[in-house]
Design a protein around this motif. Sequence first.
Motif, mmCIF file in Angstrom:
data_model
loop_
_atom_site.group_PDB
_atom_site.id
_atom_site.type_symbol
_atom_site.label_atom_id
_atom_site.label_comp_id
_atom_site.label_asym_id
_atom_site.label_seq_id
_atom_site.Cartn_x
_atom_site.Cartn_y
_atom_site.Cartn_z
ATOM 1 N N ASP A 102 12.413 11.878 2.167
ATOM 2 C CA ASP A 102 11.192 11.061 3.489
ATOM 3 C C ASP A 102 11.053 10.337 3.072
ATOM 4 O OD1 ASP A 102 12.409 14.806 5.099
ATOM 5 O OD2 ASP A 102 12.224 14.878 2.629
ATOM 6 N N ASP A 103 11.323 9.645 4.609
ATOM 7 C CA ASP A 103 10.693 8.454 3.591
ATOM 8 C C ASP A 103 10.084 7.771 5.478
ATOM 9 O OD1 ASP A 103 11.595 7.701 1.121
ATOM 10 O OD2 ASP A 103 13.632 7.137 2.189
ATOM 11 N N VAL A 104 9.003 6.878 4.975
ATOM 12 C CA VAL A 104 8.825 6.156 5.839
ATOM 13 C C VAL A 104 8.363 4.631 5.943
ATOM 14 C CG1 VAL A 104 6.013 6.112 7.283
ATOM 15 C CG2 VAL A 104 7.169 8.134 6.409
ATOM 16 N N LEU A 105 8.950 4.047 6.580
ATOM 17 C CA LEU A 105 8.932 2.427 6.394
ATOM 18 C C LEU A 105 8.672 1.851 8.119
ATOM 19 C CD1 LEU A 105 12.178 3.534 5.611
ATOM 20 C CD2 LEU A 105 12.460 1.413 5.243
ATOM 21 N N LEU A 160 8.922 0.112 2.846
ATOM 22 C CA LEU A 160 8.714 1.425 2.427
ATOM 23 C C LEU A 160 7.266 1.811 2.396
ATOM 24 C CD1 LEU A 160 11.954 2.224 0.133
ATOM 25 C CD2 LEU A 160 11.292 3.382 1.408
ATOM 26 N N SER A 161 7.291 2.313 2.698
ATOM 27 C CA SER A 161 5.721 2.339 2.519
ATOM 28 C C SER A 161 5.183 3.874 2.901
ATOM 29 C CB SER A 161 4.592 2.179 4.073
ATOM 30 O OG SER A 161 5.453 3.047 5.024
ATOM 31 N N GLY A 162 6.254 5.180 2.384
ATOM 32 C CA GLY A 162 5.918 6.262 1.906
ATOM 33 C C GLY A 162 7.491 6.820 1.900
ATOM 34 N N ARG A 163 7.376 7.466 0.696
ATOM 35 C CA ARG A 163 8.194 8.474 0.488
ATOM 36 C C ARG A 163 7.642 10.144 -0.504
ATOM 37 N NH1 ARG A 163 13.390 5.763 -2.919
ATOM 38 N NH2 ARG A 163 13.704 6.187 -0.367
ATOM 39 N N ASP A 211 0.603 -1.388 -0.132
ATOM 40 C CA ASP A 211 0.264 0.129 -0.063
ATOM 41 C C ASP A 211 0.865 1.254 -0.109
ATOM 42 O OD1 ASP A 211 0.848 -0.785 2.106
ATOM 43 O OD2 ASP A 211 -0.735 0.347 3.713
ATOM 44 N N ALA A 212 2.147 1.609 -0.782
ATOM 45 C CA ALA A 212 3.608 2.349 -0.659
ATOM 46 C C ALA A 212 2.678 3.750 -1.253
ATOM 47 C CB ALA A 212 4.108 1.628 -0.715
ATOM 48 N N GLU A 213 2.781 4.740 -0.755
ATOM 49 C CA GLU A 213 2.718 5.834 -1.323
ATOM 50 C C GLU A 213 3.131 6.618 -1.369
ATOM 51 O OE1 GLU A 213 -1.342 8.328 -0.683
ATOM 52 O OE2 GLU A 213 -0.115 9.064 -0.169
#
Length: 244
Positions: free
Chosen positions: A210-213, A222-225, A138-140
């Motif tokens: 700027d990443d969220v894992l 990686l779920s957000g970048r 579900d990465a965005e």
Amino acid sequence: MTHQPTTGHTDLPHAVGTQDPATRALTNHTDVPNAVGTQDSTLQTLTDRPDVPNAAGTQDPALQALTDRPDVPNAVGTHDPAPRALTNHTDVPHAVGTHDSTLQTLTDRAEVLDVVGLCALSMDLKDWAAVESCFAEDAEIHFGGRVGTITGNTAVAEALRRTLDNLDSAQHLLTSPVVRTDGDMATHVGYLQATHRRGDELYTIGARYDDVLRRTPDGWRLSGRVVTRLWKTGDPNVIRPETD
């Protein structure tokens, strides 16, 4: 001339091996051991000093007290309670080799950096299956520019393939990574310098990730970048997306 017998000399032992009174007085001096090898009272006092081991090799009470100090291992080599308390400290790995929270944090940080690095390297190698595996389902990802925002790991890998697959080469360099972990979530911030080549033409972008894992059963993903472009040089048409 009459000679005095040598046995009567005051500073020589008698002929029979005993000592005359003067020598006997020396033998009885308080700081000299007796002729028979025993210790006089002064030497005994030295033996009884608190900082000197007894003749038998055991320790007197003062030296024993030193052995019992909390920062000195006992004579048998074991640790007293104070060093053992250090072993049990929460930020020191246990002697049995178990992982404390600090070691887990370092392990998580290394795995996060591996995922971020694998994604960049896989783009350069055009290994799109590996790129897809770096992202959560579900990465965005907010690429900005002509690509915009893409959702889902398969769609992200496909968007990157359409942009990069027709290049002669690409190189994504990552620097200055900062990772923070909180349980099963983590953030990564770092710089990107991406150079793209088609023939003799180059296009280079300087950007920040700027990443969220998130930790998943398969590891960190990686779920957000968010890609923030900071500078560019060259011809942007070098990375024009593939058209249908």
